[in-house]
Design a protein around this motif. Structure first.
Motif, short mmCIF file in Angstrom:
data_model
loop_
_atom_site.label_atom_id
_atom_site.label_comp_id
_atom_site.label_asym_id
_atom_site.label_seq_id
_atom_site.Cartn_x
_atom_site.Cartn_y
_atom_site.Cartn_z
N ILE A 142 0.84 -1.20 0.00
CA ILE A 142 0.00 0.00 0.00
C ILE A 142 0.87 1.24 0.00
O ILE A 142 1.80 1.35 0.81
N THR A 160 5.42 12.74 6.94
CA THR A 160 5.22 14.13 6.52
C THR A 160 3.77 14.54 6.75
O THR A 160 3.48 15.63 7.24
N ILE A 161 2.85 13.64 6.41
CA ILE A 161 1.43 13.97 6.53
C ILE A 161 0.98 13.96 7.99
O ILE A 161 0.27 14.86 8.43
N GLY A 180 -0.52 7.76 5.23
CA GLY A 180 -0.60 9.11 5.76
C GLY A 180 -2.04 9.54 5.93
O GLY A 180 -2.43 10.09 6.97
N TYR A 181 -2.84 9.25 4.92
CA TYR A 181 -4.27 9.58 4.98
C TYR A 181 -4.93 8.87 6.15
O TYR A 181 -5.69 9.45 6.92
N PHE A 182 -4.61 7.58 6.29
CA PHE A 182 -5.18 6.75 7.35
C PHE A 182 -4.81 7.31 8.73
O PHE A 182 -5.65 7.42 9.63
N ILE A 206 2.71 -0.27 11.58
CA ILE A 206 1.88 -1.19 10.81
C ILE A 206 2.52 -1.46 9.46
O ILE A 206 2.57 -2.59 8.98
N THR A 229 2.62 4.75 0.62
CA THR A 229 2.78 5.38 1.92
C THR A 229 1.86 6.59 2.07
O THR A 229 1.48 6.94 3.18
N VAL A 230 1.50 7.22 0.95
CA VAL A 230 0.62 8.38 1.05
C VAL A 230 -0.75 7.93 1.60
O VAL A 230 -1.43 8.67 2.32
N VAL A 231 -1.13 6.69 1.31
CA VAL A 231 -2.40 6.16 1.82
C VAL A 231 -2.31 5.97 3.34
O VAL A 231 -3.26 6.28 4.07
N MET A 286 6.39 9.82 3.30
CA MET A 286 5.10 10.49 3.13
C MET A 286 4.21 10.38 4.36
O MET A 286 3.59 11.35 4.78
N LEU A 316 -3.95 10.40 9.47
CA LEU A 316 -4.54 11.72 9.70
C LEU A 316 -6.04 11.63 9.95
O LEU A 316 -6.58 12.35 10.79
N THR A 317 -6.74 10.76 9.22
CA THR A 317 -8.20 10.77 9.30
C THR A 317 -8.75 9.71 10.24
O THR A 317 -9.92 9.73 10.56
N PHE A 318 -7.92 8.76 10.67
CA PHE A 318 -8.44 7.71 11.54
C PHE A 318 -7.69 7.63 12.87
O PHE A 318 -8.28 7.75 13.93
#
Lengths: 295, 305
Positions: B128, B233-234, B134-136, B166, B130-132, B230, B138-140
């Motif tokens: 998966i 960074t996020i 980062g999203y996970f 993870i 790494t930007v994904v 990433m 930040l949002t979860f």
């Protein structure tokens, strides 16, 4: 193991029961740890699907990036990713396969070959952002490609070079020696042996490794930020010298905006990226299965 | 050879020339990989030397403030180093137990069918982007952390560490699993024959026998965590911060490189050179860890026939 084991047929001692209890607890802990990893995957996918599905539609694929989240789409990013994918394959594949053939079939077993091999293993562990710095200094500045698709594709090519070389070497190594000896016995030259016997047999393995390496390139963000891919582009690239963006970069651009609407479009973009990766992995698995059937 | 007699020699000569040309081409391709290494070292080295002409190495390695793009710049790399190590340490706390226990489960406890399902599932985690992650994060993960510990910053090291942990579980579990499976069956059978339980066989015979591979997987996992870009960074923010508090916003070496290259750092400026000085530091640390991991693997390997 310090306690006395119960003699055959006797009732288990307290010590034995304790040991068995420990065993069960440990087994459950190990199973639970494995499930944590699987669960993390499920939760991650659920999180992205929940946020992104409402925006995952045709307009997402046909719209360009926009200041207005309701009109924003991934058209330029998807086109950029496909360009990068194609060019990276074009640059990285021939060189990596040739290198793997050299190392497995041609190279003398000496110190230099071991050094090249060690070097490749170490390159595979270099953080991707360091490749971005090499790309920035060499392709963007020194060779003057500027912030173009070709600079990005060349950077990602050298990033996945070691990965494809290692996978191809394994595939070439798996070709049985008897095949080579039979071909040599018929008077074939080294290149004839390689090109007509070894390569065709190793090709499915090489291709599988290449596709997996390319799917890594498609998911890369950091090195492309270094070579100057930008997050906001409102046209699809038409040539090697055009500025470009790719899906992960577009997603990063959206994530870093505070508005909730952009978070949703970021999730929808992630769904596009994951779909692309799934398609590539499915291709790799199909190849592998066909290969295993042929054997 | 069924060549028509008269031309036998020239045919062979032509064939030899062709063979040699192809051989040289293949050799050059293999040499490209060496060229890449030389390129990386040369580029990092040149710009780092230029950087150290302007900034003393002592200030760089011992300074506690990192504000290179400010009016009154300070070039102490310690906050970035501590940021990277904080995230890597947190990731190791997550990934080492999870990865090792998963590996033991895959290799010792699960049958071929369960293993055939679980192992690919874990390996998806490694594929998966790494930007994904980062999203996970930040949002979860961050909102979750903030409900449990309300003093957590929006951007914080803990969230990044969890998600990087993870992410590197498959690195640790895959390599440890390989090491565990390389331990010969006879060793296990010997221990069972002495009356050991499965738990005892796994933890006192198999794991110690595979220890070199397991340790190598830990080191490699931590090295990946340090180089991860990433997601940190996020999730971890862009605040160079010399702290051990994971709930605060920090900046890692990799996150600084991204932040600075997104901004305006003209070629030849000190800002441009800081990229490479930090990149060199990152490169040396990860390279040292990768080499250490290979050394551990080779040095402490138990050889079995």
């Amino acid at each position: 193991m310090s306690g006395s084991a119960s003699p055959l047929g006797g009732t288990p001692s307290a010590n034995d029961r304790r040991r068995r209890l420990f065993g069960s607890i440990f087994a459950i802990t190990c199973g639970a740890a494995t499930l944590v990893g699987v669960l993390a995957l499920v939760v991650l996918l659920a999180d992205v699907l929940r946020d992104g599905l409402p925006r995952f539609d045709w307009a997402l694929l046909t719209n360009f990036a926009s200041r207005f989240p309701e009109r924003a789409g991934v058209k330029a990013a998807l086109a950029g990713s496909i360009w990068i994918l194609g060019l990276t394959a074009l640059f990285a594949f021939p060189v990596s396969v040739a290198a793997a053939i050299y190392l497995e079939e041609y190279a003398p077993r000496n110190r230099w070959t071991r050094l090249i091999q060690l070097n490749i293993a170490n390159l595979a562990g270099v953080p991707s952002i360091v490749y971005g710095m090499l790309g920035l200094a060499v392709f963007v500045r020194a060779l003057g490609f500027d912030r173009s698709i070709i600079a990005g594709a060349l950077t990602l090519s050298i990033l996945i070079l070691p990965v494809i070389i290692i996978a191809s070497q394994e595939a070439v190594r798996a070709v049985p020696d008897s095949i080579r000896q039979a071909a040599y016995g018929l008077g074939a030259t080294r290149w004839q042996v390689v090109s007509s016997q070894v390569l065709p047999m190793a090709m499915p393995g090489i291709l599988t490794g290449t596709i997996l390496a390319l799917s890594r390139a498609v998911g890369e963000t950091a090195p492309l930020i270094m070579v100057g891919a930008v997050g906001f582009i409102a046209f699809t690239p038409t040539g090697l010298g055009d500025p470009f963006t790719v899906l992960p970069l577009q997603i990063y651009n959206w994530i870093s905006r505070p508005q909730a609407d952009f978070q949703q479009i970021a999730a929808a973009g992630i769904l596009v990226l994951l779909s692309l990766l799934m398609a590539m992995n499915a291709a790799a698995i199909l190849l592998r299965n066909r290969y295993q059937k042929d054997r | 050879m069924s060549s028509p007699g008269t031309d036998d020699l020239s045919f062979k000569r032509a064939r030899n020339v062709k063979e040699q040309v192809i051989g040289s081409f293949l050799f050059l391709s293999a040499a490209v990989s060496t060229l890449v290494t030389v390129g990386i070292v040369a580029v990092l080295f040149t710009e780092t030397v230029a950087f150290f002409r302007a900034v003393s190495p002592v200030d760089f390695f011992t300074g506690t403030e990192w504000t290179p793009l400010f009016q009154n710049p300070r070039f102490g790399v310690l906050p970035l180093l501590s940021g990277s190590f904080l995230v890597a340490a947190g990731a190791a706390v997550v990934a080492i137990p999870l990865g090792l226990l998963s590996a033991i489960f895959l290799s010792e406890y699960s049958g071929p069918r369960l293993r055939g399902v679980l192992k690919p599932l874990l390996e998806i985690l490694a594929g998966i982007p790494t930007v994904v992650y980062g999203y996970f994060a930040l949002t979860f993960i961050t909102p979750l952390l903030r409900t449990v510990l309300p003093e957590t910053d929006v951007f914080n090291a803990a969230s990044a560490a969890l998600v990087v942990g993870i992410m590197i579980v498959p690195t640790v579990s895959s390599l440890s699993d390989d090491a565990l499976r390389a331990v010969p069956k006879a060793l296990r059978q010997g221990a069972y024959g002495l009356g050991a339980t499965k738990f005892e066989v796994s933890t006192r015979v198999v794991v110690p026998a595979a220890l070199s591979g397991i340790l190598a997987s830990f080191i490699l996992g931590i090295s990946r965590a340090i180089g991860e870009t990433m997601a940190v960074t996020i999730a971890a923010g862009n605040m160079p911060n010399l702290t051990l508090n994971g709930l605060e916003s920090i900046q890692t070496m990799t996150a600084y490189i991204v932040q600075a290259s997104l901004g305006d750092t003209p070629h030849g400026s000190i800002g441009y050179q800081t990229l490479f000085a930090v990149g060199m530091t990152l490169f040396v640390i990860t390279l040292a860890m990768n080499v250490l991991s290979q050394w551990v693997m080779a040095r402490f390997r138990e050889e079995y026939q």
